[in-house]
Every structure is written in structure tokens, then in C-alpha cells.
Design an enzyme around this catalytic site. Sequence first.
Site, PDB file in Angstrom:
ATOM      1  N   SER A 146       0.810  -1.330   0.093  1.00 33.57           N
ATOM      2  CA  SER A 146       0.072   0.044  -0.007  1.00 33.57           C
ATOM      3  C   SER A 146       1.136   1.158  -0.039  1.00 33.57           C
ATOM      4  O   SER A 146       2.138   1.167   0.614  1.00 33.57           O
ATOM      5  CB  SER A 146      -1.065   0.018   1.405  1.00 33.57           C
ATOM      6  OG  SER A 146      -1.631   1.255   1.510  1.00 33.57           O
ATOM      7  N   TYR A 159      -1.872  -0.734  10.226  1.00 34.80           N
ATOM      8  CA  TYR A 159      -2.195  -1.019   8.742  1.00 34.80           C
ATOM      9  C   TYR A 159      -0.873  -0.689   8.261  1.00 34.80           C
ATOM     10  O   TYR A 159      -0.053  -1.318   7.185  1.00 34.80           O
ATOM     11  CB  TYR A 159      -3.145  -0.487   8.290  1.00 34.80           C
ATOM     12  CG  TYR A 159      -3.431  -0.677   6.763  1.00 34.80           C
ATOM     13  CD1 TYR A 159      -3.969  -1.793   6.103  1.00 34.80           C
ATOM     14  CD2 TYR A 159      -3.036   0.108   6.090  1.00 34.80           C
ATOM     15  CE1 TYR A 159      -4.144  -2.076   5.086  1.00 34.80           C
ATOM     16  CE2 TYR A 159      -2.961   0.334   4.516  1.00 34.80           C
ATOM     17  CZ  TYR A 159      -3.706  -1.061   4.248  1.00 34.80           C
ATOM     18  OH  TYR A 159      -3.765  -1.078   2.772  1.00 34.80           O
TER      19      TYR A 159
END
Length: 256
Positions: A146, A159
Amino acid sequence: MYLPSFQLNNKVALVTGAGRGIGRALAIGLAEAGADVAIFARTAADLEVVAAEIRALGRQAYPFTVDVTQREHIEEAVEAIIAQTGRIDILINNAGMNIRSQALAVTDEEWDTIMQTNLKSAFLCSQIVGRHMQGREYGRIINIASVAGQVALRTGVVYAATKAAMIQMTKVLALEWGKFGIQVNGIGPWYFKTPLTEKILNQPDYLAEIIARTPLKRVGELEELVGPAVFLASDAANYVTGQTLFVDGGMTIYGF
């Protein structure tokens, strides 16, 4: 003369988190490029829908309901895939989740859940499938990271930590396993339209902020991740390893 190198004919791929969203799009995209595809997810009903879509393309589909945080579940499914197909050529570690908490609000349970789902699962699958690939002296592993692993965002510290670790893990595995003919790369998406992002993208102020930080001035469509994945899985990327390709509309040029 170069276009055939992008084809995945006669390859066997495994995609985790393939029941919906990015995983579903990648599984179908690999099938369109010629691969037979094994798919992992926790929800059997989602798997059957994706398997039907793969089969409609004339490719074989092998759905498995798997908890990818559990080594024994992965080992059992991988053994079954190899028994049926003889090999796994491509692994895409896509399984993941997020809980949007400010750092002071993160609980131990949230930390453990996100770490296991995003990072531990990717390592376990890479390790288990990597042993098989090492024996064959061939393999393509693609980790779905990501932009949060590259730039700092305001929420989702756990995350972000998992995705930064995934980018570094990609480099280390590429370094260790290159001599075995295994190439390990990553893809780093920004915002794409998925069931998991639908709610937040429906908030006008938040969407406007995302678009303001994106040079291409829009969020991504899932189909726009397929080309990068097929490239990294194919012979067209034979001299590419240890890299994370950011598919982000230019967001990581400057970040938040």
C-alpha cells in the site's frame, strides 16, 4: 514479438483474499491472461462466485476456504493444489484488512488482528509456497502492499506498519531467493473502488481530500491493478525483483 511474454498460459497462480475487491479482480485478471487460478478466502460463497467467473473464461479454478493466519490451513490447501495441478508458479499475497484507529486508541486485539491478517499471512504463504518454488527453481511472488507503507497517513498506524514491513519483506525475500529463480515484487495501491472502501469514498469531504492529493485527480478502478500484476507475474518481468510498484495515480510523489 514481445507481447507473448506477458501471457500466463499454462501457469498456475494462487491468490489470497480472492473473494472480493482487489483479490477477486487479480484472480480474474490472471485467468484472462491464461493462468489457472487457486483462490483463498474465508467465505465459501464468495469463492464460488469468483471460481465460476474464472471457469467462464475457460480456465481452471481451485477454491479453498482458508484462514491464512494459520500455518496448517495453508499447508493443507497448498498440498491439495499441488496434488491437483503439479505446481504453483505464481503467488499473490493479497489478504488484508484495516481498522482505522488513532494511535492512542489502538487495542492489543486490533494490533494482533491486523498484524496477523496482513503481515503474518503473507509471510506464511510465501514461506510455504516458496519451499515448493525453490525445488522447481521457478516462482513469482507478488505482495499487495500500500502507499501507506511508503508515506505517512493520519489513521491506521498498525495497517501502515504492516505494509511498510511487507515492502521490506519483499526486498529481503527477493535477495534470499533470487538464486533459486524466485522473483519477489510488490504492488502498492492508493485508493481503489472496493467493498471495503465504498463507505469512506462516499464521504464527499474525504473523497475531495483524496482527489486533491492525487495528481491524476481520481481514485483507481480495480481493473487498473490487473496489468501491473500480470506484468510482474509474467516473463516480461524476468529481470525485475525486490521492487514495489506503486499504482497510485501519482500520490506518492508527495503524499499527505
